[in-house]
Design a protein around this motif. Structure first.
Motif, PDB file in Angstrom:
ATOM      1  N   ARG A   3      17.937  49.649 -37.239  1.00 40.12           N
ATOM      2  CA  ARG A   3      17.470  51.022 -37.126  1.00 40.12           C
ATOM      3  C   ARG A   3      17.607  51.467 -35.674  1.00 40.12           C
ATOM      4  NH1 ARG A   3      12.032  51.569 -40.773  1.00 40.12           N
ATOM      5  NH2 ARG A   3      12.576  50.099 -42.422  1.00 40.12           N
ATOM      6  N   PRO A   4      17.924  52.734 -35.418  1.00 37.86           N
ATOM      7  CA  PRO A   4      17.903  53.206 -34.027  1.00 37.86           C
ATOM      8  C   PRO A   4      16.495  53.051 -33.456  1.00 37.86           C
ATOM      9  CG  PRO A   4      18.989  54.796 -35.458  1.00 37.86           C
ATOM     10  CD  PRO A   4      18.345  53.787 -36.369  1.00 37.86           C
ATOM     11  N   LEU A   5      16.412  52.598 -32.236  1.00 39.54           N
ATOM     12  CA  LEU A   5      15.115  52.374 -31.611  1.00 39.54           C
ATOM     13  C   LEU A   5      14.447  53.710 -31.325  1.00 39.54           C
ATOM     14  CD1 LEU A   5      13.441  49.934 -30.712  1.00 39.54           C
ATOM     15  CD2 LEU A   5      14.409  50.229 -28.419  1.00 39.54           C
ATOM     16  N   ARG A   6      13.234  53.871 -31.834  1.00 35.80           N
ATOM     17  CA  ARG A   6      12.521  55.142 -31.707  1.00 35.80           C
ATOM     18  C   ARG A   6      11.543  55.137 -30.536  1.00 35.80           C
ATOM     19  NH1 ARG A   6       7.722  56.877 -33.888  1.00 35.80           N
ATOM     20  NH2 ARG A   6       7.554  54.873 -34.986  1.00 35.80           N
ATOM     21  N   LYS A   7      10.866  53.999 -30.311  1.00 34.19           N
ATOM     22  CA  LYS A   7       9.880  53.911 -29.229  1.00 34.19           C
ATOM     23  C   LYS A   7      10.152  52.667 -28.393  1.00 34.19           C
ATOM     24  CE  LYS A   7       5.915  56.527 -31.047  1.00 34.19           C
ATOM     25  NZ  LYS A   7       5.711  57.373 -29.865  1.00 34.19           N
ATOM     26  N   LEU A   8      10.238  52.861 -27.091  1.00 33.90           N
ATOM     27  CA  LEU A   8      10.536  51.778 -26.155  1.00 33.90           C
ATOM     28  C   LEU A   8       9.314  51.533 -25.282  1.00 33.90           C
ATOM     29  CD1 LEU A   8      12.674  49.867 -24.883  1.00 33.90           C
ATOM     30  CD2 LEU A   8      13.254  51.770 -23.340  1.00 33.90           C
ATOM     31  N   GLY A   9       8.778  50.310 -25.343  1.00 37.55           N
ATOM     32  CA  GLY A   9       7.609  49.969 -24.542  1.00 37.55           C
ATOM     33  C   GLY A   9       7.795  48.642 -23.844  1.00 37.55           C
ATOM     34  N   PHE A  10       6.841  48.314 -22.979  1.00 33.82           N
ATOM     35  CA  PHE A  10       6.855  47.025 -22.294  1.00 33.82           C
ATOM     36  C   PHE A  10       5.427  46.500 -22.181  1.00 33.82           C
ATOM     37  CE2 PHE A  10       6.147  50.036 -18.880  1.00 33.82           C
ATOM     38  CZ  PHE A  10       5.234  49.407 -18.050  1.00 33.82           C
ATOM     39  N   LEU A  11       5.335  45.178 -21.980  1.00 32.89           N
ATOM     40  CA  LEU A  11       4.053  44.481 -21.915  1.00 32.89           C
ATOM     41  C   LEU A  11       4.000  43.647 -20.647  1.00 32.89           C
ATOM     42  CD1 LEU A  11       1.441  43.170 -23.175  1.00 32.89           C
ATOM     43  CD2 LEU A  11       2.987  41.622 -24.387  1.00 32.89           C
ATOM     44  N   THR A  12       2.870  43.714 -19.923  1.00 30.10           N
ATOM     45  CA  THR A  12       2.712  42.916 -18.708  1.00 30.10           C
ATOM     46  C   THR A  12       1.373  42.198 -18.725  1.00 30.10           C
ATOM     47  OG1 THR A  12       2.655  42.976 -16.286  1.00 30.10           O
ATOM     48  CG2 THR A  12       1.755  44.880 -17.432  1.00 30.10           C
ATOM     49  N   ILE A  13       1.324  41.033 -18.089  1.00 20.00           N
ATOM     50  CA  ILE A  13       0.081  40.268 -18.024  1.00 20.00           C
ATOM     51  C   ILE A  13      -0.759  40.653 -16.812  1.00 20.00           C
ATOM     52  CG2 ILE A  13       1.038  38.333 -16.699  1.00 20.00           C
ATOM     53  CD1 ILE A  13      -0.644  36.454 -18.437  1.00 20.00           C
ATOM     54  N   GLY A  14      -0.146  41.251 -15.783  1.00 20.03           N
ATOM     55  CA  GLY A  14      -0.911  41.700 -14.629  1.00 20.03           C
ATOM     56  C   GLY A  14      -1.505  40.574 -13.820  1.00 20.03           C
ATOM     57  N   LEU A  15      -0.695  39.620 -13.402  1.00 15.47           N
ATOM     58  CA  LEU A  15      -1.203  38.510 -12.594  1.00 15.47           C
ATOM     59  C   LEU A  15      -1.653  38.975 -11.209  1.00 15.47           C
ATOM     60  CD1 LEU A  15       1.351  35.657 -13.382  1.00 15.47           C
ATOM     61  CD2 LEU A  15      -0.944  35.951 -14.307  1.00 15.47           C
ATOM     62  N   PHE A  16      -2.563  38.206 -10.612  1.00 14.95           N
ATOM     63  CA  PHE A  16      -3.011  38.524  -9.256  1.00 14.95           C
ATOM     64  C   PHE A  16      -3.357  37.239  -8.525  1.00 14.95           C
ATOM     65  CE2 PHE A  16      -6.706  38.869 -12.078  1.00 14.95           C
ATOM     66  CZ  PHE A  16      -7.616  38.022 -11.470  1.00 14.95           C
ATOM     67  N   ASP A  17      -3.404  37.335  -7.200  1.00 19.07           N
ATOM     68  CA  ASP A  17      -3.795  36.227  -6.334  1.00 19.07           C
ATOM     69  C   ASP A  17      -5.315  36.273  -6.183  1.00 19.07           C
ATOM     70  OD1 ASP A  17      -4.380  34.542  -4.160  1.00 19.07           O
ATOM     71  OD2 ASP A  17      -2.484  34.986  -3.165  1.00 19.07           O
ATOM     72  N   ALA A  18      -5.957  35.132  -6.380  1.00 19.46           N
ATOM     73  CA  ALA A  18      -7.425  35.095  -6.269  1.00 19.46           C
ATOM     74  C   ALA A  18      -7.908  35.558  -4.906  1.00 19.46           C
ATOM     75  CB  ALA A  18      -7.929  33.683  -6.556  1.00 19.46           C
ATOM     76  N   ALA A  19      -7.095  35.377  -3.867  1.00 17.56           N
ATOM     77  CA  ALA A  19      -7.489  35.785  -2.519  1.00 17.56           C
ATOM     78  C   ALA A  19      -7.317  37.288  -2.300  1.00 17.56           C
ATOM     79  CB  ALA A  19      -6.667  35.018  -1.482  1.00 17.56           C
ATOM     80  N   ASP A  20      -6.553  37.956  -3.171  1.00 18.40           N
ATOM     81  CA  ASP A  20      -6.309  39.391  -3.017  1.00 18.40           C
ATOM     82  C   ASP A  20      -6.121  40.024  -4.401  1.00 18.40           C
ATOM     83  OD1 ASP A  20      -5.783  41.907  -2.058  1.00 18.40           O
ATOM     84  OD2 ASP A  20      -3.740  41.449  -1.383  1.00 18.40           O
ATOM     85  N   PRO A  21      -7.169  40.025  -5.231  1.00 14.52           N
ATOM     86  CA  PRO A  21      -7.016  40.511  -6.605  1.00 14.52           C
ATOM     87  C   PRO A  21      -6.670  41.989  -6.697  1.00 14.52           C
ATOM     88  CG  PRO A  21      -9.328  40.089  -6.097  1.00 14.52           C
ATOM     89  CD  PRO A  21      -8.536  39.546  -4.960  1.00 14.52           C
ATOM     90  N   ARG A  22      -7.085  42.804  -5.711  1.00 10.42           N
ATOM     91  CA  ARG A  22      -6.772  44.234  -5.796  1.00 10.42           C
ATOM     92  C   ARG A  22      -5.268  44.466  -5.789  1.00 10.42           C
ATOM     93  NH1 ARG A  22      -8.885  49.395  -2.154  1.00 10.42           N
ATOM     94  NH2 ARG A  22      -7.442  50.895  -3.112  1.00 10.42           N
ATOM     95  N   ARG A  23      -4.530  43.707  -4.953  1.00  5.80           N
ATOM     96  CA  ARG A  23      -3.088  43.914  -4.851  1.00  5.80           C
ATOM     97  C   ARG A  23      -2.404  43.720  -6.203  1.00  5.80           C
ATOM     98  NH1 ARG A  23      -0.023  47.124  -3.422  1.00  5.80           N
ATOM     99  NH2 ARG A  23       1.341  46.710  -5.157  1.00  5.80           N
ATOM    100  N   GLY A  24      -2.823  42.693  -6.942  1.00  7.84           N
ATOM    101  CA  GLY A  24      -2.233  42.450  -8.252  1.00  7.84           C
ATOM    102  C   GLY A  24      -2.536  43.557  -9.238  1.00  7.84           C
ATOM    103  N   HIS A  25      -3.764  44.066  -9.217  1.00  6.82           N
ATOM    104  CA  HIS A  25      -4.116  45.164 -10.112  1.00  6.82           C
ATOM    105  C   HIS A  25      -3.360  46.441  -9.728  1.00  6.82           C
ATOM    106  CE1 HIS A  25      -7.358  42.418 -11.225  1.00  6.82           C
ATOM    107  NE2 HIS A  25      -7.585  43.189 -12.268  1.00  6.82           N
ATOM    108  N   GLU A  26      -3.215  46.681  -8.428  1.00  8.88           N
ATOM    109  CA  GLU A  26      -2.436  47.849  -7.995  1.00  8.88           C
ATOM    110  C   GLU A  26      -0.977  47.716  -8.427  1.00  8.88           C
ATOM    111  OE1 GLU A  26      -2.860  50.801  -6.457  1.00  8.88           O
ATOM    112  OE2 GLU A  26      -5.024  50.569  -6.693  1.00  8.88           O
ATOM    113  N   SER A  27      -0.435  46.508  -8.340  1.00  6.76           N
ATOM    114  CA  SER A  27       0.941  46.286  -8.778  1.00  6.76           C
ATOM    115  C   SER A  27       1.102  46.637 -10.247  1.00  6.76           C
ATOM    116  CB  SER A  27       1.335  44.823  -8.540  1.00  6.76           C
ATOM    117  OG  SER A  27       2.617  44.547  -9.069  1.00  6.76           O
TER     118      SER A  27
END
Length: 332
Positions: A3-27
């Motif tokens: 079938r022609p693709l109707r909806k295109l999405g992506f999935l991420t786990i959102g890893l971060f460094d314990a010493a700088d968790p904000r940077r990972g969430h911002e990423s």
């Protein structure tokens, strides 16, 4: 024929460094913003407790809802064993309203991972009485869809009370997904008018050890019970068209390291993993068009690998949007 693709999405786990968790969430938030600019239809986040990945996807998606305007925002998946269904229903409805009706909550059931290690912290007084069956999802479905939560509504003193979870968000009840890897999960999701999330993992419950064949049986079982329901496939897809030689070598090594687990079912639950799809967009499209399960869906949330760098995700998402999506028949 796919079938022609109707909806295109992506999935991420959102890893971060314990010493700088904000940077990972911002990423993670920056990747979701990039996904909207590239024309993706949906962005999904995984859920990880007591690990260095997103532990509160609903909070992250609340932030994402204020930095985007069009892209759908999903969870794949929230394990309900860690949640109180009534409280979660309140959070989901609140974020859905803030997003303008773009939330797609994906859910699963079962005991929390490493149950013996966490049960005393999570449920110190009720661990032996907690119900981790499908009933837990049904409670959430009822609350989100407006069924009474208590027997009282009205005014008490100066306080006004509702017998339903508040706020109520119109349409959210139709955008709930169940993430399942078994035939029974597919049937149950269809019977309860949920949508169905498939991934790169299935249970080899019968004689077949053909991943695509097993996943196809789940898709067809779901549709028998809910023909109008949405189905999304979440394979790991890594196009290399614009990758540097270093990136290409890293991607190929990543897939090669994970390949042995795809040869046969793993563990007592007989979990069967799909190979990762690495190559040019044209090569990946050819493999997907030959995939028995992919040929019967028109919506995907391609999974980003866990351990790559921010610039790798930018390259992969750009190639998916600009090269692989059109090769699969999807045009923004």
């Amino acid at each position: 024929m796919s079938r022609p693709l109707r909806k295109l999405g992506f999935l991420t786990i959102g890893l971060f460094d314990a010493a700088d968790p904000r940077r990972g969430h911002e990423s993670t938030l920056e990747i979701i913003e990039l996904g909207e600019r590239l024309g993706f239809d949906s962005a999904w986040v995984r859920h990880r407790h007591l690990q260095y990945g997103i532990s509160s996807p609903v909070a992250v998606l609340a932030a994402a809802s204020q930095r985007t305007s069009r892209i759908e925002l999903g969870t794949a998946v929230i394990p309900l064993g860690w949640e109180n269904p009534l409280r979660l229903a309140e959070d989901l409805a609140t974020v859905d309203l803030l997003s303008g009706g773009r939330l797609n909550p994906g859910l699963s059931v079962g005991p929390p991972m490493r149950w013996d290690d966490v049960k005393h912290a999570l449920y110190p007084d009720t661990a032996d009485a907690e119900d981790f069956s499908y009933d837990r999802v049904e409670r959430l479905l009822g609350f989100v869809r407006g069924e009474p939560a208590t027997g009282f509504s009205g005014t008490q003193g100066f306080e006004v009370f509702s017998d339903r979870v508040q706020p109520q968000s119109p349409g959210l009840g139709d955008r709930l997904w169940y993430g399942g890897a078994s035939l029974r999960s597919a049937e149950w999701a269809g019977e309860h008018r949920m949508n169905f999330l498939t991934s790169s993992v299935v249970k080899a419950e019968g004689e077949s050890t053909d991943f695509a064949e097993i996943q196809l049986s789940h898709i067809r079982a779901f549709r028998e019970h809910h023909p109008a329901g949405r189905i999304s496939q979440g394979l790991v897809v890594i196009p290399t068209d614009s990758a540097t030689p270093h990136q290409r070598a890293k991607y190929e090594a990543y897939a090669e390291k994970r390949l042995p687990r795809t040869a046969e079912p793993q563990g007592p639950a007989r979990m069967l993993f799909s190979p990762d799809f690495v190559g040019t967009a044209a090569e990946i499209a050819e493999r997907l068009h030959a995939h028995k399960a992919f040929r019967e869906i028109d919506e995907v949330a391609f999974a980003l690998p866990f351990t790559f760098e921010h610039e790798d995700y930018v390259q992969i998402l750009t190639d998916i949007a600009e090269r692989l999506g059109p090769a699969l028949g999807r045009h923004p």
